[in-house]
Design a protein around this motif. Structure first.
Motif, PDB file in Angstrom:
ATOM      1  N   ALA A   2       0.812  -1.216   0.000  1.00 34.16           N
ATOM      2  CA  ALA A   2       0.000   0.000   0.000  1.00 34.16           C
ATOM      3  C   ALA A   2       0.847   1.269   0.000  1.00 34.16           C
ATOM      4  CB  ALA A   2      -0.933  -0.011   1.209  1.00 34.16           C
ATOM      5  N   ILE A   3       2.108   1.166  -0.360  1.00 35.35           N
ATOM      6  CA  ILE A   3       2.994   2.324  -0.417  1.00 35.35           C
ATOM      7  C   ILE A   3       3.390   2.538  -1.869  1.00 35.35           C
ATOM      8  CG2 ILE A   3       5.242   3.251   0.248  1.00 35.35           C
ATOM      9  CD1 ILE A   3       5.010   1.540   2.817  1.00 35.35           C
ATOM     10  N   ARG A   4       3.303   3.790  -2.319  1.00 39.97           N
ATOM     11  CA  ARG A   4       3.748   4.143  -3.673  1.00 39.97           C
ATOM     12  C   ARG A   4       4.837   5.189  -3.537  1.00 39.97           C
ATOM     13  NH1 ARG A   4       3.018   7.819  -7.718  1.00 39.97           N
ATOM     14  NH2 ARG A   4       1.529   9.062  -6.564  1.00 39.97           N
ATOM     15  N   LYS A  10      14.051   4.110  -9.879  1.00 43.14           N
ATOM     16  CA  LYS A  10      13.200   3.164 -10.601  1.00 43.14           C
ATOM     17  C   LYS A  10      11.718   3.228 -10.219  1.00 43.14           C
ATOM     18  CE  LYS A  10      17.024  -0.032 -11.234  1.00 43.14           C
ATOM     19  NZ  LYS A  10      17.610   0.282 -12.432  1.00 43.14           N
ATOM     20  N   GLN A  11      11.299   4.341  -9.603  1.00 42.70           N
ATOM     21  CA  GLN A  11       9.894   4.549  -9.276  1.00 42.70           C
ATOM     22  C   GLN A  11       9.297   5.536 -10.268  1.00 42.70           C
ATOM     23  OE1 GLN A  11       8.293   2.689  -6.639  1.00 42.70           O
ATOM     24  NE2 GLN A  11      10.211   1.681  -7.183  1.00 42.70           N
ATOM     25  N   LYS A  12       8.012   5.465 -10.462  1.00 44.15           N
ATOM     26  CA  LYS A  12       7.324   6.267 -11.468  1.00 44.15           C
ATOM     27  C   LYS A  12       6.852   7.608 -10.884  1.00 44.15           C
ATOM     28  CE  LYS A  12       3.658   5.968 -14.872  1.00 44.15           C
ATOM     29  NZ  LYS A  12       2.631   5.127 -15.467  1.00 44.15           N
ATOM     30  N   VAL A  13       7.209   8.702 -11.560  1.00 47.49           N
ATOM     31  CA  VAL A  13       6.731  10.031 -11.184  1.00 47.49           C
ATOM     32  C   VAL A  13       5.595  10.391 -12.134  1.00 47.49           C
ATOM     33  CG1 VAL A  13       7.311  12.467 -10.942  1.00 47.49           C
ATOM     34  CG2 VAL A  13       9.019  10.718 -10.386  1.00 47.49           C
ATOM     35  N   ARG A  14       4.408  10.575 -11.588  1.00 45.50           N
ATOM     36  CA  ARG A  14       3.257  10.958 -12.391  1.00 45.50           C
ATOM     37  C   ARG A  14       3.151  12.476 -12.435  1.00 45.50           C
ATOM     38  NH1 ARG A  14      -1.151   7.253  -9.420  1.00 45.50           N
ATOM     39  NH2 ARG A  14      -1.004   9.124  -8.163  1.00 45.50           N
ATOM     40  N   ALA A  15       2.417  12.990 -13.402  1.00 45.87           N
ATOM     41  CA  ALA A  15       2.237  14.440 -13.548  1.00 45.87           C
ATOM     42  C   ALA A  15       1.677  15.057 -12.280  1.00 45.87           C
ATOM     43  CB  ALA A  15       1.330  14.745 -14.742  1.00 45.87           C
ATOM     44  N   LEU A  20       2.112  18.535  -7.635  1.00 47.13           N
ATOM     45  CA  LEU A  20       1.937  18.726  -6.198  1.00 47.13           C
ATOM     46  C   LEU A  20       3.219  19.263  -5.565  1.00 47.13           C
ATOM     47  CD1 LEU A  20       0.238  18.443  -3.638  1.00 47.13           C
ATOM     48  CD2 LEU A  20       1.021  16.073  -3.497  1.00 47.13           C
ATOM     49  N   CYS A  21       4.358  18.711  -5.942  1.00 51.72           N
ATOM     50  CA  CYS A  21       5.642  19.195  -5.401  1.00 51.72           C
ATOM     51  C   CYS A  21       5.861  20.665  -5.739  1.00 51.72           C
ATOM     52  CB  CYS A  21       6.799  18.361  -5.945  1.00 51.72           C
ATOM     53  SG  CYS A  21       6.864  16.710  -5.250  1.00 51.72           S
ATOM     54  N   HIS A  22       5.617  21.038  -7.005  1.00 47.93           N
ATOM     55  CA  HIS A  22       5.794  22.432  -7.400  1.00 47.93           C
ATOM     56  C   HIS A  22       4.799  23.348  -6.680  1.00 47.93           C
ATOM     57  CE1 HIS A  22       7.818  20.890 -11.217  1.00 47.93           C
ATOM     58  NE2 HIS A  22       8.745  21.524 -10.523  1.00 47.93           N
TER      59      HIS A  22
END
Length: 151
Positions: A2-4, A10-15, A20-22
């Protein structure tokens, strides 16, 4: 599991992760960074110049001047208009086409149109960033009504 993880090897960064970070790091998560000059071009067109802006923390480049035609107004009427950059996440981008964002003219007969500004980084689907407001009649943009709304 249950952790993303997002910002790990090697993990996926979604838009929405990047947006959200910006958004959290910026004082104005929807703002012009450079350029994007707005100008009236004749009686029926608004131009948005080359430049860069963030919309909800998501980076957008305008690579050539955008010319936006205003809608025709019936004789005897006046309409209030806003030129916005609209993000619509119900659309699906392709690798060759950006379909989730475009300039749009909102209209109303009694007041400047209200913007929809869902949090598109937390499940919302529609966000309208203002660029220009104006009034128009059947002859086009009314003199003195063109106003820059960019942040």
């Amino acid at each position: 599991m249950a952790i993303r993880a997002v910002t790990f090897d090697k993990q996926k960064v979604r838009a929405q992760d990047d947006g959200l970070c910006h958004t959290l790091a910026m004082v104005y998560p929807s703002c012009v960074i450079s350029g994007c000059a707005v100008a009236q071009d004749g009686q029926f067109t608004v131009n948005i110049g080359i430049g860069t802006f963030f919309v909800c923390g998501r980076l957008v480049y305008i690579t050539s001047t955008e010319s936006i035609g205003i809608p025709a107004v019936p004789q005897g009427q006046t309409q209030y208009m806003r030129v916005v950059f609209e993000v619509d996440l119900t659309q699906t981008n392709t690798e060759t086409e950006f379909l989730q964002g475009h300039f749009r003219v909102l209209t109303d007969t009694s007041n400047y149109p209200t913007l929809t500004q869902d949090d598109i980084n937390a499940g919302g689907t529609l966000y309208q960033m203002p660029f220009v407001r104006l009034r128009a009649d059947s002859s086009g943009i009314i003199s003195g009504s063109f106003a820059d709304e960019r942040l």
